[in-house]
Structures are given as structure tokens and as C-alpha cells.
Design a protein around this motif. Structure first.
Motif, short mmCIF file in Angstrom:
data_model
loop_
_atom_site.label_atom_id
_atom_site.label_comp_id
_atom_site.label_asym_id
_atom_site.label_seq_id
_atom_site.Cartn_x
_atom_site.Cartn_y
_atom_site.Cartn_z
N HIS A 182 -18.71 111.17 35.14
CA HIS A 182 -20.06 111.59 34.77
C HIS A 182 -20.98 111.58 36.01
N THR A 183 -20.92 110.48 36.76
CA THR A 183 -21.74 110.38 37.97
C THR A 183 -21.32 111.44 38.98
N PHE A 184 -20.00 111.56 39.16
CA PHE A 184 -19.41 112.54 40.08
C PHE A 184 -19.94 113.94 39.75
N THR A 185 -19.92 114.31 38.46
CA THR A 185 -20.29 115.68 38.07
C THR A 185 -21.79 115.92 38.25
N LYS A 186 -22.58 114.88 37.98
CA LYS A 186 -24.03 115.03 38.16
C LYS A 186 -24.34 115.36 39.63
N LEU A 187 -23.73 114.55 40.52
CA LEU A 187 -23.99 114.74 41.95
C LEU A 187 -23.44 116.07 42.44
N LEU A 188 -22.27 116.43 41.92
CA LEU A 188 -21.63 117.67 42.34
C LEU A 188 -22.47 118.89 41.92
N ALA A 189 -22.99 118.82 40.68
CA ALA A 189 -23.80 119.94 40.18
C ALA A 189 -25.00 120.16 41.10
N LYS A 190 -25.54 119.05 41.60
CA LYS A 190 -26.70 119.15 42.49
C LYS A 190 -26.26 119.68 43.87
N MET A 191 -25.18 119.08 44.38
CA MET A 191 -24.74 119.45 45.73
C MET A 191 -24.33 120.92 45.79
N GLU A 192 -23.63 121.39 44.75
CA GLU A 192 -23.13 122.77 44.77
C GLU A 192 -24.07 123.75 44.10
N GLN A 193 -25.18 123.22 43.53
CA GLN A 193 -26.12 124.07 42.79
C GLN A 193 -25.39 124.89 41.71
N ARG A 194 -24.58 124.17 40.90
CA ARG A 194 -23.82 124.83 39.83
C ARG A 194 -24.22 124.21 38.50
N ILE A 195 -24.03 125.01 37.45
CA ILE A 195 -24.19 124.42 36.10
C ILE A 195 -22.79 124.12 35.61
N ILE A 196 -22.58 122.86 35.22
CA ILE A 196 -21.26 122.46 34.73
C ILE A 196 -21.45 121.91 33.32
N VAL A 197 -20.63 122.40 32.38
CA VAL A 197 -20.71 121.90 31.01
C VAL A 197 -19.38 121.25 30.66
N ILE A 198 -19.43 120.01 30.19
CA ILE A 198 -18.19 119.36 29.74
C ILE A 198 -18.37 119.00 28.28
N ARG A 199 -17.44 119.51 27.45
CA ARG A 199 -17.51 119.20 26.03
C ARG A 199 -16.42 118.20 25.72
N ASP A 200 -16.79 116.99 25.40
CA ASP A 200 -15.76 116.01 25.02
C ASP A 200 -15.67 115.99 23.49
N PRO A 201 -14.81 115.16 22.90
CA PRO A 201 -14.65 115.27 21.44
C PRO A 201 -15.94 114.99 20.68
N VAL A 202 -16.89 114.34 21.27
CA VAL A 202 -18.09 113.98 20.54
C VAL A 202 -19.35 114.68 21.06
N ARG A 203 -19.49 114.74 22.36
CA ARG A 203 -20.75 115.23 22.92
C ARG A 203 -20.59 116.38 23.89
N TYR A 204 -21.73 116.98 24.22
CA TYR A 204 -21.80 118.03 25.23
C TYR A 204 -22.55 117.44 26.41
N HIS A 205 -22.07 117.72 27.58
CA HIS A 205 -22.76 117.28 28.79
C HIS A 205 -23.07 118.52 29.62
N HIS A 206 -24.36 118.84 29.73
CA HIS A 206 -24.78 119.96 30.59
C HIS A 206 -25.27 119.36 31.90
N PHE A 207 -24.53 119.57 32.96
CA PHE A 207 -24.92 119.01 34.25
C PHE A 207 -25.65 120.08 35.05
N ARG A 208 -26.82 119.72 35.51
CA ARG A 208 -27.62 120.66 36.30
C ARG A 208 -28.56 119.83 37.17
#
Length: 645
Positions: A609-635
Motif C-alpha cells: 500500500h505504501t509502495f503504491t502510494k509513493l510510486l503513483a506520485k513518483m511516476e505520476q500514474r493512477i493505479i487502482v487495486i481492487r482487493d476482495p473487499v475494497r478499492y484502492h485508487h492511488f493518485r
DNA sequence: TTAGGGTTAG
């Protein structure tokens, strides 16, 4: 009285042959009274038949009254057309009037016409009237029995439907394929289904497409997909309904891959998809988070743009594939919306991190006059939970019975436990669980457990985890979490005991798996599996990403590794978590403007989760991860879940 | 005159 006197009037001069039949007007045959007034214009009966054919009920009724005044009786076929006209127009009173009319004056309606009336009552949901008519019928044929059996099956009155099948057999009436395809829907258990299936084979009715379709559908409902597939494969030729049954069966049983594969086979076999096919295909794409496949299906949906169910499925696909833009566009263009459309959109907004928009939409829904249902309220409470709106959540929970007549259920309490847990009000969450009118289930306790993990309350976490294990003894994640909590508290005896009980029960942790769609292909990454053809390249690229992230302050958090490993190994294990590989592959393969959409089988760990948050910022990408319960929109270095999951 | 396949939840 009018009808009785009318019976004696002359109708013989009417050109009945022009109606396409020569059935006598009265079962007693036409009667003539030479001294009666001059016969009506010959066009009257023709006009009546034409109005019925065109389903122009007001004109047909007018013609009927005119004929009645002149004492003219139509024949059973024409009356049946009038009844069908009433059914098509939803005209209950007119339908009842026809029944009274044909029963009056000594006219003895044929079984054929009575069956049509029987069907009319069923269509109007007047089962008691249908039963009364059935009891009055002097002769009941297979159609009469089947009409009622089908009505019972549709209403979920399974015992009654089966009882009628037995009664009809006792009366010596042979069921036909219509009867079997109806009664198959009334199988309350798998045993009955199998028994009926053998009976159907014995009488040689298994070749009918409708019967096969019903068999496939029912085996699928019981989760017996192999049986469904066997029935399907036994058929030499299949119609569209049969294809839809098997595709729907797979889609509803979370076998999206097979559903999509079957869809391809169906198209190769030369069938064009209809609304039901597309709905199931959308459901499969939704389950697999295949946005591009869903978009392709959207093109076909345009042909059926007024179909509510299909539009709802499309809306859900966009929501669950993380495209709120697509969902908003579909929702705003829908010509008709029902409670499912609104509920889907409210939940979709909330799940994708737009809780305040979800709440606004709920207000709009109420304003439009649409009544919310049980599921709508789950979405609303979920939105409150994600926005941290404790007071609003409590207000809705307490007022939903009074305002909308909805009793709060487990799902609503679950959202509230989540909401209180998020806010750190763990004691209140426990109090709420104890106050629930329904029994808490494993999900309720797991929700509390998540809150305890976030707020680092070990004692309550241990209590909640024990409750989860009691209710869901095969949940590997909870055992491991519990074991880690004990380990962190140096309670080694308990750690050993948990590991032992996992061994005894044969519980192993499912390996983490992430999927990503690139160029219309699904790429799967499984922890510890190097079978992807570009795995070395992806790992090299991932290592570079990690190095760059570490240079800006990322520190791998080994607390999230649920294994007994040395620190260095722990870090290595974390580095190749399936979602990290999938994200790296996404960045390598997809253009910058494309959202990276990942689907996971397990909950995302804190480090990823931490990795993806930082990566989304560093790469200026939108990343969405859907796990069995929740959606995570990283931006931009943040996640829509607000770091609580 | 009687029968099928499709949509929302933590």
C-alpha cells in the motif's frame, strides 16, 4: 340478462371465414330468429377481430359492447384474442369482464379459452382467481396444469408445483416439455433435480432446448457446473437460450474465464448475443476487472440501449472496474433508472473513494421519489464509513426502519462497525456488535479485527480473531494474523499452538495472486511463481523502481510479512508480492495516460500500500487495486481508502 | 392456450 337474450339472435350471416377459422360462434351452434331486427353490418365482427389483433383494447371493448347489444357471440379464438389484448395492455378489469361475459348466458367456454383466461390471471398475479377457475374447469388438459405449475414455480411455491405435477400424473394427464421446463424451476434441492432429470430422460424429453436450458440453469444454481456442462455438451445443436444458460451459469458462479470462453465459442457458432448474453458477459468482465473487455461489450449494448437490466450491469461493470467516468456517463444517459441503478451508482461512488458524491446522489435519489432498499442503505452506510461520517452513519442506522421501513441487517451493522473502527471508537464498535438484533458473523468480527490491527489493540484483536476462527474455521488469513499478534507480544506458546492447529486442520495460506489486463490479455502474477515469460525483465524493472523509491524515503515494512523469515529474506519476499510485479508490468507496458488496474485475490498488505502510494506520485500514474473487499485508487501519493482497510 | 437465459451489498 342481456347475454342470455342475445344468444338467440342471428349471427349466421357474418363472414367468419375471413377471420381465418370456421369455429361456431356459440358452442351450441348459431341460432336464427328470422323475426329479429336486421343483422348488424357484417364488418362489426371483422373490426372486433382486427382491433384485438392490433391490441387496440379500447376499440376492441367498444366493438365487444356493440356486439353484445346486438346479441352477437364471437367464437373462442376471437375471445382468446381479446383476453390476450387485455394481458398485453395490463387491463385487469376488462379481462375480468371478458371472463364474466363468456361464463354468462349458458355459453360453455372451451378448455382452450379457459386456459387463456387461466393464463391471464397468472399474468395479472391473481393466483387465487386462477385456482378458482382451475377448480371450475370441467376439462383440464396439460396446458391447464402447466399454467398453474409454472405460476407456482415462478412464485417460489416449489412444493405446490411438485404436488401439482404428481396430481396431474395421477389424473392421467401426461406432462410435456413445457411442464418439465416449468417444474424444473421448482427444485428445492439437488436430489429432486436429479430425480426429475432421470424422469425427463426416461420419457425422452431431454432433447428439448427449453428443458435442457432449465436443467443447465438449475444445475448452475446448485453450483454443479460439471453437471450443467454435461447437459450442455450432450446437445448436438443449441439455441441462443441454451448458450445463455451456460454462460450465465459460469458468470454467476464466479467462473468468469469460462463464461468469456463460452461467449467466444457461441460467437464462433454463429450466434449474435442478446440482452441476456451481454448481461452475463458484463458480469464476467466485472468479476475479472476487465475494463477493456467491458468496453468492447458496451459497443454491443448500444443496440439494446433501453434495456434496464443490461444498463445496470454495464453501470456495475464501470464501477467495479474503477472507471467512474464510464459509470457516470452510463448513469446520466439511462432513460429509465430503478432502485438497482441508483444503488449500484451510490455503492460504486463510495467504493471508489467518492463518498461525498455518493451521499449527494442518495439525496438526489430520495428527491426523485425513488424508494431506497436494503442494499441502497448498505451503500449509503459504506459511504458514511469511508468519509468518516460517524454521526450521519448512526443517524441512518437508527432511522432507516422509520424512514424507509428497512430493518438494519448484518451488512448495515458491518458498515457501522467499520465506521466506528475507522474512527478509533473500538469500544463503541464492540457495544454495537453486542446490541445487534441479528447474530454477528465472521465478516462482522473480521471488520472489527481490521480496526484493531490499524489501531494496534492486541487484546481486542485476539478476541475478535478468535470469534472469526469460531465462525469460519478455514480462514487462513485470520490464523496468521492472530499468530503474528502473539509473536509481536512474545507469546510463543500461543504461536506454536496456532501453527499446530493450522497443520492439524490442513489450512494453508492461499498464495497471493494479482491480475492485470494488457493488450486485451490477462496477465497473472502469483507469489513465488516465475512462469510469466517476461518475469526476469519485470523483476529487474521492479528492483530499479524500489531503488528509486528508497532514494526518496521508502522503507520496506516487514511487519506485513506473514511468514517466519529472517529480516533480509523478509524484505526479498515483500519485494516480489504479486501486486508489485503486476504494477511494474503495467508501468512497463501501458501508456502513461492509462490507469493501471490490478485485481487481487487477497487483501493488499501495508507495505504494498505504501509502495503504491509513493510510486503513483513518483511516476505520476493512477493505479487502482481492487482487493476482495475494497478499492484502492492511488493518485498523487494518496489512496482513496484513506489508509484504512 | 402452457416453458428458458440477465442487474445492486460488507
Amino acid at each position: 340478462m342481456r347475454a342470455v337474450s342475445a344468444r338467440s339472435k342471428c349471427i349466421a350471416s357474418f363472414p367468419l371465414s375471413r377471420l381465418g377459422h370456421s369455429t361456431p360462434i356459440s358452442p351450441h351452434g348459431p341460432t336464427t330468429r328470422p323475426s329479429s331486427p336486421p343483422p348488424p353490418p357484417p364488418s362489426l365482427l371483422d373490426d372486433f377481430a382486427e382491433h384485438c389483433r392490433r391490441r387496440d383494447l379500447p376499440r376492441a371493448m367498444k366493438a365487444m359492447h356493440a356486439m353484445q347489444r346486438l346479441g352477437i357471440w364471437a367464437d373462442a379464438i376471437t375471445y382468446s384474442e381479446l383476453v390476450k389484448c387485455c394481458v398485453a395492455r395490463g387491463a385487469v378489469e376488462e379481462g375480468k369482464w371478458v371472463r364474466k361475459h363468456v361464463f354468462s348466458g349458458g355459453y360453455q367456454p372451451k378448455t382452450f379459452l379457459l386456459n387463456v383466461l387461466l393464463h391471464m390471471y397468472v399474468r395479472f398475479n391473481l393466483l387465487r382467481d386462477a385456482e378458482a377457475l382451475f377448480d371450475e374447469m370441467p376439462d383440464r388438459n396439460v396446458v391447464s396444469w402447466t399454467t398453474l405449475i409454472s405460476a407456482y414455480a415462478n412464485k417460489g411455491m416449489n412444493d405446490r408445483a411438485l404436488e401439482f405435477l404428481i396430481l396431474m400424473l395421477r389424473e392421467g394427464v401426461c406432462p410435456n416439455m413445457y411442464t418439465y421446463s416449468s417444474v424444473l424451476r421448482a427444485c428445492a434441492d439437488l436430489g429432486v433435480l436429479r430425480q426429475l432429470h432421470s424422469g425427463i430422460i426416461k420419457v425422452g424429453m431431454e432433447c428439448d432446448d427449453f428443458v435442457r436450458s432449465a436443467l443447465i440453469d438449475n444445475y448452475s444454481k446448485w453450483g454443479e457446473l460439471q453437471d450443467a456442462l454435461d447437459v450442455f455438451n450432450e446437445m448436438v445443436t443449441k439455441d441462443l437460450g441454451v448458450w445463455n444458460s451456460i454462460i450465465g451459469g459460469f458468470a454467476q458462479n464466479s467462473n468468469g474465464d469460462e463464461a468469456l470462453e463460452m461467449y467466444k465459442c457461441m460467437k464462433r457458432a454463429g450466434f449474435a448475443p442478446d440482452q441476456a448474453t451481454l448481461t452475463s458477459v458484463l458480469r464476467a468482465s466485472t468479476a475479472l476487472a476487465l475494463l477493456e473487455v467491458g468496453r468492447q461489450v458496451h459497443v454491443h449494448v448500444l443496440k439494446f440501449d433501453r434495456d434496464l437490466i443490461l444498463n445496470n450491469a454495464l453501470l456495475d461493470m464501470y464501477c467495479k472496474c474503477g472507471s467512474l467516468e464510464g459509470a457516470n456517463s452510463v448513469f446520466s444517459r439511462m432513460v429509465e433508472r430503478d432502485v438497482i441503478s441508483w444503488s449500484t451508482m451510490i455503492a460504486g461512488l463510495a467504493q471508489n473513494g467518492c463518498s461525498l458524491e455518493a451521499m449527494r446522489l442518495f439525496e438526489q435519489m430520495k428527491h426523485s421519489g425513488m424508494e431506497p432498499n436494503y442494499i441502497t442503505m448498505v451503500g449509503v452506510l459504506f459511504a458514511c464509513s469511508h468519509a468518516g461520517l460517524v454521526e450521519d452513519g448512526l443517524h441512518y442506522l437508527q432511522s432507516m426502519k422509520r424512514s424507509f421501513g428497512i430493518d438494519p441487517g448484518r451488512e448495515h451493522y458491518g458498515c457501522m462497525v467499520d465506521l466506528l473502527g475507522r474512527a478509533g471508537k473500538l469500544d463503541e464498535a464492540v457495544k454495537l456488535i453486542n446490541k445487534m438484533e441479528c447474530e454477528p458473523d465472521a465478516v462482522t468480527w473480521r471488520t472489527l479485527l481490521s480496526a484493531c490491527r490499524v489501531h494496534r489493540n492486541s487484546d481486542l484483536a485476539i478476541y475478535a480473531a478468535k470469534q472469526v476462527v469460531k465462525l469460519d474455521p478455514d480462514d487462513a488469513g485470520t490464523y496468521i494474523l492472530l499468530s503474528n499478534i502473539y509473536a509481536n507480544n512474545q507469546r510463543w506458546e500461543e504461536v506454536t499452538e496456532i501453527r499446530r492447529s493450522m497443520r492439524v486442520r490442513g489450512i494453508t495460506k492461499e498464495p497471493g495472486c494479482s491480475w492485470i489486463e494488457v493488450n486485451k490479455k490477462i496477465h497473472a502474477f502469483i507469489l513465488g511463481d516465475d512462469s510469466h515469460p517476461q518475469v526476469d525483465e519485470i523483476k529487474r524493472y521492479l528492483n530499479q523502481i524500489v531503488q528509486r523509491l528508497m532514494s526518496i524515503g521508502y522503507v520496506p515494512d516487514t511487519n506485513f510479512v506473514l511468514q517466519d523469515l529472517e529480516d533480509e529474506q523478509r524484505e526479498a519476499s515483500l519485494q516480489y508480492h504479486s501486486e508489485k510485479l503486476a504494477i511494474a508490468y503495467g508501468i512497463m507496458s501501458l501508456p502513461r495516460e492509462k490507469t493501471i488496474m490490478i485485481r487481487k485475490n487477497l487483501r493488499i498488505c501495508g507495505d504494498c500500500h505504501t509502495f503504491t502510494k509513493l510510486l503513483a506520485k513518483m511516476e505520476q500514474r493512477i493505479i487502482v487495486i481492487r482487493d476482495p473487499v475494497r478499492y484502492h485508487h492511488f493518485r498523487d501519493g494518496a489512496c482513496s481508502c484513506g489508509d484504512f482497510w
